[in-house]
Design a protein around this motif. Structure first.
Motif, PDB file in Angstrom:
ATOM      1  N   PRO A 250       0.821  -1.220   0.000  1.00 42.96           N
ATOM      2  CA  PRO A 250       0.000   0.000   0.000  1.00 42.96           C
ATOM      3  C   PRO A 250       0.847   1.260   0.000  1.00 42.96           C
ATOM      4  CG  PRO A 250      -0.048  -1.055   2.153  1.00 42.96           C
ATOM      5  CD  PRO A 250       0.640  -2.014   1.231  1.00 42.96           C
ATOM      6  N   GLU A 251       0.244   2.342  -0.455  1.00 37.27           N
ATOM      7  CA  GLU A 251       0.950   3.619  -0.590  1.00 37.27           C
ATOM      8  C   GLU A 251       1.546   4.105   0.723  1.00 37.27           C
ATOM      9  OE1 GLU A 251      -1.932   2.722  -1.685  1.00 37.27           O
ATOM     10  OE2 GLU A 251      -2.631   3.824  -3.447  1.00 37.27           O
ATOM     11  N   THR A 252       0.831   3.876   1.803  1.00 37.98           N
ATOM     12  CA  THR A 252       1.274   4.384   3.100  1.00 37.98           C
ATOM     13  C   THR A 252       2.579   3.741   3.557  1.00 37.98           C
ATOM     14  OG1 THR A 252      -0.422   2.854   3.912  1.00 37.98           O
ATOM     15  CG2 THR A 252      -0.903   5.198   4.075  1.00 37.98           C
ATOM     16  N   THR A 253       2.767   2.463   3.238  1.00 40.57           N
ATOM     17  CA  THR A 253       4.025   1.805   3.576  1.00 40.57           C
ATOM     18  C   THR A 253       5.177   2.416   2.794  1.00 40.57           C
ATOM     19  OG1 THR A 253       2.964  -0.297   4.153  1.00 40.57           O
ATOM     20  CG2 THR A 253       5.277  -0.387   3.538  1.00 40.57           C
ATOM     21  N   VAL A 254       4.959   2.595   1.504  1.00 40.12           N
ATOM     22  CA  VAL A 254       5.990   3.169   0.637  1.00 40.12           C
ATOM     23  C   VAL A 254       6.305   4.604   1.050  1.00 40.12           C
ATOM     24  CG1 VAL A 254       6.576   3.783  -1.736  1.00 40.12           C
ATOM     25  CG2 VAL A 254       5.319   1.663  -1.271  1.00 40.12           C
ATOM     26  N   ASP A 255       5.274   5.350   1.446  1.00 44.77           N
ATOM     27  CA  ASP A 255       5.453   6.763   1.796  1.00 44.77           C
ATOM     28  C   ASP A 255       5.920   6.974   3.229  1.00 44.77           C
ATOM     29  OD1 ASP A 255       4.535   7.291  -0.739  1.00 44.77           O
ATOM     30  OD2 ASP A 255       2.481   7.756  -0.112  1.00 44.77           O
ATOM     31  N   GLY A 256       6.029   5.906   4.007  1.00 43.35           N
ATOM     32  CA  GLY A 256       6.435   6.051   5.406  1.00 43.35           C
ATOM     33  C   GLY A 256       5.360   6.668   6.276  1.00 43.35           C
TER      34      GLY A 256
ATOM     35  N   TRP B  33      -6.407  -0.931   3.196  1.00 44.80           N
ATOM     36  CA  TRP B  33      -7.569  -0.386   2.500  1.00 44.80           C
ATOM     37  C   TRP B  33      -7.292   0.993   1.899  1.00 44.80           C
ATOM     38  CZ3 TRP B  33     -11.353  -3.639   1.442  1.00 44.80           C
ATOM     39  CH2 TRP B  33     -11.508  -4.767   2.259  1.00 44.80           C
ATOM     40  N   ILE B  34      -6.108   1.558   2.177  1.00 45.20           N
ATOM     41  CA  ILE B  34      -5.812   2.903   1.687  1.00 45.20           C
ATOM     42  C   ILE B  34      -5.833   2.987   0.168  1.00 45.20           C
ATOM     43  CG2 ILE B  34      -3.325   2.525   1.745  1.00 45.20           C
ATOM     44  CD1 ILE B  34      -5.195   5.841   2.333  1.00 45.20           C
ATOM     45  N   THR B  35      -5.453   1.913  -0.520  1.00 48.37           N
ATOM     46  CA  THR B  35      -5.427   1.928  -1.987  1.00 48.37           C
ATOM     47  C   THR B  35      -6.814   2.216  -2.543  1.00 48.37           C
ATOM     48  OG1 THR B  35      -3.578   0.374  -2.038  1.00 48.37           O
ATOM     49  CG2 THR B  35      -4.895   0.570  -4.046  1.00 48.37           C
ATOM     50  N   ALA B  36      -7.817   1.513  -2.043  1.00 51.05           N
ATOM     51  CA  ALA B  36      -9.190   1.734  -2.505  1.00 51.05           C
ATOM     52  C   ALA B  36      -9.739   3.057  -1.987  1.00 51.05           C
ATOM     53  CB  ALA B  36     -10.078   0.575  -2.056  1.00 51.05           C
ATOM     54  N   LEU B  37      -9.429   3.397  -0.727  1.00 53.28           N
ATOM     55  CA  LEU B  37      -9.934   4.650  -0.163  1.00 53.28           C
ATOM     56  C   LEU B  37      -9.364   5.861  -0.890  1.00 53.28           C
ATOM     57  CD1 LEU B  37      -9.787   3.816   3.661  1.00 53.28           C
ATOM     58  CD2 LEU B  37     -11.856   4.138   2.265  1.00 53.28           C
ATOM     59  N   ASP B  38      -8.107   5.776  -1.294  1.00 53.86           N
ATOM     60  CA  ASP B  38      -7.487   6.874  -2.040  1.00 53.86           C
ATOM     61  C   ASP B  38      -8.219   7.103  -3.363  1.00 53.86           C
ATOM     62  OD1 ASP B  38      -5.508   8.833  -2.738  1.00 53.86           O
ATOM     63  OD2 ASP B  38      -4.487   7.314  -3.928  1.00 53.86           O
ATOM     64  N   LEU B  39      -8.511   6.006  -4.072  1.00 55.03           N
ATOM     65  CA  LEU B  39      -9.239   6.123  -5.348  1.00 55.03           C
ATOM     66  C   LEU B  39     -10.643   6.663  -5.126  1.00 55.03           C
ATOM     67  CD1 LEU B  39      -8.127   2.747  -6.991  1.00 55.03           C
ATOM     68  CD2 LEU B  39      -7.384   5.054  -7.624  1.00 55.03           C
ATOM     69  N   LEU B  40     -11.319   6.178  -4.079  1.00 59.60           N
ATOM     70  CA  LEU B  40     -12.674   6.647  -3.797  1.00 59.60           C
ATOM     71  C   LEU B  40     -12.680   8.108  -3.367  1.00 59.60           C
ATOM     72  CD1 LEU B  40     -14.040   3.526  -1.873  1.00 59.60           C
ATOM     73  CD2 LEU B  40     -14.728   4.297  -4.163  1.00 59.60           C
TER      74      LEU B  40
ATOM     75  N   LYS C  35      -1.865  -4.838  -3.160  1.00 55.58           N
ATOM     76  CA  LYS C  35      -2.349  -3.566  -3.685  1.00 55.58           C
ATOM     77  C   LYS C  35      -3.110  -3.765  -4.991  1.00 55.58           C
ATOM     78  CE  LYS C  35      -0.611   1.023  -5.037  1.00 55.58           C
ATOM     79  NZ  LYS C  35       0.613   1.863  -5.138  1.00 55.58           N
ATOM     80  N   THR C  36      -2.646  -4.682  -5.817  1.00 53.93           N
ATOM     81  CA  THR C  36      -3.303  -4.936  -7.104  1.00 53.93           C
ATOM     82  C   THR C  36      -4.708  -5.479  -6.899  1.00 53.93           C
ATOM     83  OG1 THR C  36      -1.162  -5.369  -8.137  1.00 53.93           O
ATOM     84  CG2 THR C  36      -3.111  -6.187  -9.284  1.00 53.93           C
ATOM     85  N   TYR C  37      -4.867  -6.434  -5.981  1.00 54.07           N
ATOM     86  CA  TYR C  37      -6.202  -6.980  -5.737  1.00 54.07           C
ATOM     87  C   TYR C  37      -7.098  -5.954  -5.053  1.00 54.07           C
ATOM     88  CZ  TYR C  37      -9.792 -10.471  -4.957  1.00 54.07           C
ATOM     89  OH  TYR C  37     -10.977 -11.171  -4.993  1.00 54.07           O
ATOM     90  N   MET C  38      -6.527  -5.131  -4.193  1.00 54.84           N
ATOM     91  CA  MET C  38      -7.314  -4.112  -3.507  1.00 54.84           C
ATOM     92  C   MET C  38      -7.950  -3.156  -4.506  1.00 54.84           C
ATOM     93  SD  MET C  38      -8.511  -2.972  -0.659  1.00 54.84           S
ATOM     94  CE  MET C  38      -7.567  -3.846   0.587  1.00 54.84           C
ATOM     95  N   ARG C  39      -7.237  -2.830  -5.576  1.00 51.54           N
ATOM     96  CA  ARG C  39      -7.817  -1.928  -6.582  1.00 51.54           C
ATOM     97  C   ARG C  39      -9.076  -2.524  -7.201  1.00 51.54           C
ATOM     98  NH1 ARG C  39      -2.335  -0.619  -7.848  1.00 51.54           N
ATOM     99  NH2 ARG C  39      -2.254  -2.307  -9.380  1.00 51.54           N
ATOM    100  N   THR C  40      -9.104  -3.850  -7.345  1.00 49.05           N
ATOM    101  CA  THR C  40     -10.292  -4.478  -7.951  1.00 49.05           C
ATOM    102  C   THR C  40     -11.474  -4.508  -6.994  1.00 49.05           C
ATOM    103  OG1 THR C  40      -9.767  -6.769  -7.280  1.00 49.05           O
ATOM    104  CG2 THR C  40      -8.719  -5.928  -9.298  1.00 49.05           C
ATOM    105  N   MET C  41     -11.269  -4.214  -5.715  1.00 42.74           N
ATOM    106  CA  MET C  41     -12.361  -4.182  -4.733  1.00 42.74           C
ATOM    107  C   MET C  41     -12.914  -2.777  -4.528  1.00 42.74           C
ATOM    108  SD  MET C  41     -11.467  -6.969  -1.780  1.00 42.74           S
ATOM    109  CE  MET C  41     -10.001  -6.221  -1.112  1.00 42.74           C
ATOM    110  N   THR C  42     -12.356  -1.794  -5.219  1.00 39.84           N
ATOM    111  CA  THR C  42     -12.726  -0.397  -4.985  1.00 39.84           C
ATOM    112  C   THR C  42     -14.209  -0.145  -5.199  1.00 39.84           C
ATOM    113  OG1 THR C  42     -10.505   0.326  -5.614  1.00 39.84           O
ATOM    114  CG2 THR C  42     -12.258   1.979  -5.674  1.00 39.84           C
ATOM    115  N   GLY C  43     -14.765  -0.695  -6.275  1.00 38.16           N
ATOM    116  CA  GLY C  43     -16.179  -0.445  -6.568  1.00 38.16           C
ATOM    117  C   GLY C  43     -17.100  -0.920  -5.465  1.00 38.16           C
ATOM    118  N   GLU C  44     -16.902  -2.136  -4.972  1.00 37.48           N
ATOM    119  CA  GLU C  44     -17.754  -2.677  -3.918  1.00 37.48           C
ATOM    120  C   GLU C  44     -17.558  -1.927  -2.605  1.00 37.48           C
ATOM    121  OE1 GLU C  44     -20.386  -4.990  -1.628  1.00 37.48           O
ATOM    122  OE2 GLU C  44     -20.224  -4.482  -3.759  1.00 37.48           O
TER     123      GLU C  44
END
Length: 722
Positions: free
Chosen positions: A476-482, A517-524, A701-710
């Motif tokens: 997830p982005e937060t891990t990469v961003d510290g 969940w940040i990956t999907a929350l960021d997109l939403l 992170k890749t699978y999390m993006r596919t859950m964004t809609g739900e």
């Protein structure tokens, strides 16, 4: 696979006892009982590792003996007027003593890793192989212990070499300290040189012991591998080496103390949980007992009629079987742990039984003998026959000779090949990790992921992504961003995602299971114009638990409690529109999941401050026989999406446990994405050509993006924002 962290045996056999007079040495007085003690210690280490999965305290005996032998010799040299203080011969002696057998075992372990372990484990082996050769394996493991993303990794076949690194670091530091001190002050201090060195070593020993206590209380898992927290065990041995020649006490007292010391060493592993208690004060038991046992053989005491004689327990350990076992102790330690780990991996077991454990031990002894006879000793001794005691006579054909060029060349080639191969595989992994950057460009038609479960989307023929080698970098982005506090940090780190200019705010709070969940929350957030602010700490959900435990290995995590107190005050002060956090955990002790009672206080506090909660049901943890497993490992080892998954009923209850609390907490808004991860009967490792987990319990992170809609659909219903 969870086994007690192992401890190695690296004692320098064949050293004269510190403080012996010239006449004693000339008469052949040599402490064969300490060789026997080394044999007892290696037997304890191997037995407790193989059959009990515990720490025996045997390695602490080795640490103390190593400090006694090595430190004693350096002290004698420093205190001898006119003795050479040139360190190169000592360093070369260490290289000849330690490296040949180590290189051989590492090379064999590399071959077994390729044959037995999935390729997802090769990088870890490469890293630890380089760390072992460079004698910083303890710091490599300390870093792993503090790395939450690697907390579920399988026990390494090289994990036991960490304390060899501690000893290697001690040898070099002690050599520099003692020779440097003698070089500067030997002439100045004169007859006060011995007293000055004793005072210096006493100060360092006390400082190291005090540091060990503080480090143990602050973070025992990391302190376990810390060189500074372990230094006192070796320094105490060196101090006894300086004092043993001046001890005077009668035989009856020495015999009594020897019996008590040996009993303490033998019972230590059964009575003390060294995995949790070392290197704290309880390590004084095996170390102190070793020091007492050494002192019982002191050659100066009150009764002149027993001068040079040893108490009965010491004489017992000086007999042939114990001395022989002590002579192969170093190689036996090197072999037994990797053979045990490889056998457990091959047999797909978490522990050894009596028969297979005996087989592992027998093979280890045979290999240790061969390594000692044909590798270690020929390269260790320049000349002269091997003399390991009056009760052990070596045949003429086995007498040692000057190291051969051929044998030394073979060992050197193995070391170079091992180093080059390890670096080469690491470069390969770096290239694979770089490929993970293009995962965001995957087409949804080829990689539908969760849409297969949610929308019955078709699954085209396409290779799985992330691949088994890309998975651990799909973070997830937060891990990469510290933007998540690590284990040591109790500060609250706030980062903004989604629409950073929006007035509506969702606080993402808790541990890494809230974080992914940040990956999907960021997109939403960008889609529906709300801001996501993070309040995250590794392995630390929002909880009122006084003594939290790290999920997975159950070690105490007091900094999680401190962080929770701070983060709740910060959230209340910031007053977000919603707090998004996990509301359940797996039972661990039985099938299904539960909302822990320690979460109730969090809901009460947030409700009292009129802050609603988006309460996410936790995602399933992949566990087999009570231990976490990585689906990427399973797939790399030939498994498939089903065999590398888990039955749904084993990890999820029939209904969301949070639903039972809604009447009490009306501001609790339940979210449940279980159907986006699991089918009705099984939670597979792969859905829609996408690997679901990047480890044993975090969504990729890749699978999390596919859950964004739900996720967006459920949050929209809960918040009425869209």
């Amino acid at each position: 696979m969870t086994l007690a962290p192992p401890r190695p045996a690296v004692g320098t056999a064949g050293e004269p006892v510190s403080g012996l007079s010239a006449s004693d040495r000339k008469s052949g007085f040599y402490r064969h009982d300490l060789d026997g003690l080394r044999g007892i210690a290696i037997a304890l280490v191997a037995a407790f590792h193989i059959w009990f999965g515990r720490v025996s305290g045997g390695v602490d005996v080795f640490l103390a003996l190593s400090g006694f032998f090595f430190g004693g010799r350096l002290l004698r040299t420093a205190l001898t007027p006119g003795a050479s203080l040139w360190p190169v011969p000592e360093v070369m002696r260490l290289v000849r003593r330690l490296l040949p057998a180590l290189v051989v075992v590492l090379a064999a372990a590399a071959v077994l890793t390729i044959l037995v372990q999935p390729e997802t484990r090769w990088e870890t082996f490469a890293d630890q192989s380089l760390a072992s050769l460079g004698y910083f394996q303890n710091w490599e493991l300390a870093n792993t212990a503090a790395d939450y993303l690697r907390a579920g990794e399988t026990v390494s076949p090289l994990q036991h070499i960490w304390s060899m690194s501690v000893q290697g670091q001690f040898y070099i530091a002690f050599l520099a300290l003692i020779f440097g001190f003698a070089l500067l002050f030997r002439r100045v201090l004169g007859r006060y040189m011995r007293a000055s060195l004793v005072v210096l070593l006493c100060g360092l020993t006390i400082a190291s012991f005090v540091y060990a206590i503080f480090a143990h209380n602050a973070d025992q898992a990391t302190a376990y591998y810390n060189s500074f927290a372990r230094g006192w065990e070796l320094l105490l041995g060196a101090l006894v080496g300086a004092a043993v020649g001046f001890i005077r006490w009668p035989m009856w007292l020495r015999t009594t103390v020897a019996v008590a010391a040996l009993a303490a060493i033998l019972s230590c592993g059964a009575l003390i949980d060294g995995v949790k208690e070392f290197p704290g004060p309880w390590a004084l038991v095996p170390v102190g007992a070793t020091m007492l046992f050494i002192l019982t053989g002191a050659n100066r005491f009150a009764d002149p009629h027993t001068r040079g004689k040893l108490p009965l327990p010491n004489r017992l350990l000086a007999t042939k079987p114990f001395v022989w076992l002590g002579s192969i102790a170093y190689s036996l330690y090197l072999w037994h742990w990797p053979l045990l780990i490889f056998w457990l991996v091959y047999a797909d077991r978490h522990s050894a039984g009596f028969l297979d454990g005996a087989g592992v031990l027998a093979v280890s002894i045979v290999l240790a003998y061969l390594t000692t006879r044909y590798v270690e000793n020929p390269l260790r001794y320049r000349s002269a026959p091997l003399d390991i005691g009056p009760s052990v006579k070596m045949p003429l054909r086995t007498r040692l000779r000057r190291p051969t060029v051929r044998l030394g060349a073979v060992v050197a080639v193995l070391g170079v090949a091992l180093t080059a191969t390890s670096f080469g595989w690491r470069e390969h992994i770096l290239l694979q990790s770089a490929n993970a950057e293009n995962l965001t460009a995957l087409q949804s038609l080829d990689y539908p992921g969760a849409h297969v479960l949610l929308d019955n989307a078709p699954v085209p023929d396409a290779p799985m992504r992330p691949t088994v080698l890309e998975a651990k970098e799909d973070l997830p982005e937060t891990t990469v961003d510290g933007c998540i506090s690590d284990f040591d940090n109790v500060g609250v780190i706030n980062c903004a995602y989604g629409d950073e200019s929006a007035s509506r705010v969702i606080a993402l709070a808790g541990g890494s299971h809230a974080e992914h969940w940040i990956t999907a929350l960021d997109l939403l957030g960008k889609m529906y114009h709300f801001k996501v602010v993070t309040y995250l700490k590794m392995g630390c959900p929002l909880t009122t638990e006084e003594v939290p435990l790290v999920m997975g290995d159950n070690r105490p995590y007091p900094k999680c409690h401190t962080w929770n107190e701070r983060v709740m005050k910060k959230i209340i002060a910031d007053r977000p529109d919603y707090v998004f956090t996990t509301a359940t955990r797996p039972w661990n002790i039985k099938a299904g999941d539960v909302m822990p009672g320690t979460y109730v206080g969090i809901w009460e506090t947030l409700s009292a401050n009129n802050i609603p909660v988006l309460a996410m049901r936790d995602t399933p943890w992949l566990v087999r026989r009570g231990k976490p497993f990585f689906p990427a490992d399973c797939l790399a080892d030939g498994g498939n999406a089903i065999s590398c998954g888990i039955r749904r009923r084993d990890v999820l209850s029939d209904t969301n446990p949070t639903l039972a609390w809604l009447n009490r907490f009306p501001l609790l808004k339940p979210l449940d994405m279980s159907d986006a991860v699991c089918r009705t009967d099984v939670c597979r490792a792969v859905e829609g050509n996408v690997l679901i987990y990047h480890d044993s319990h975090h969504i990729s992170k890749t699978y999390m993006r596919t859950m964004t809609g739900e996720l967006g659909r459920q949050i929209g219903i809960a918040t009425h924002w869209w």
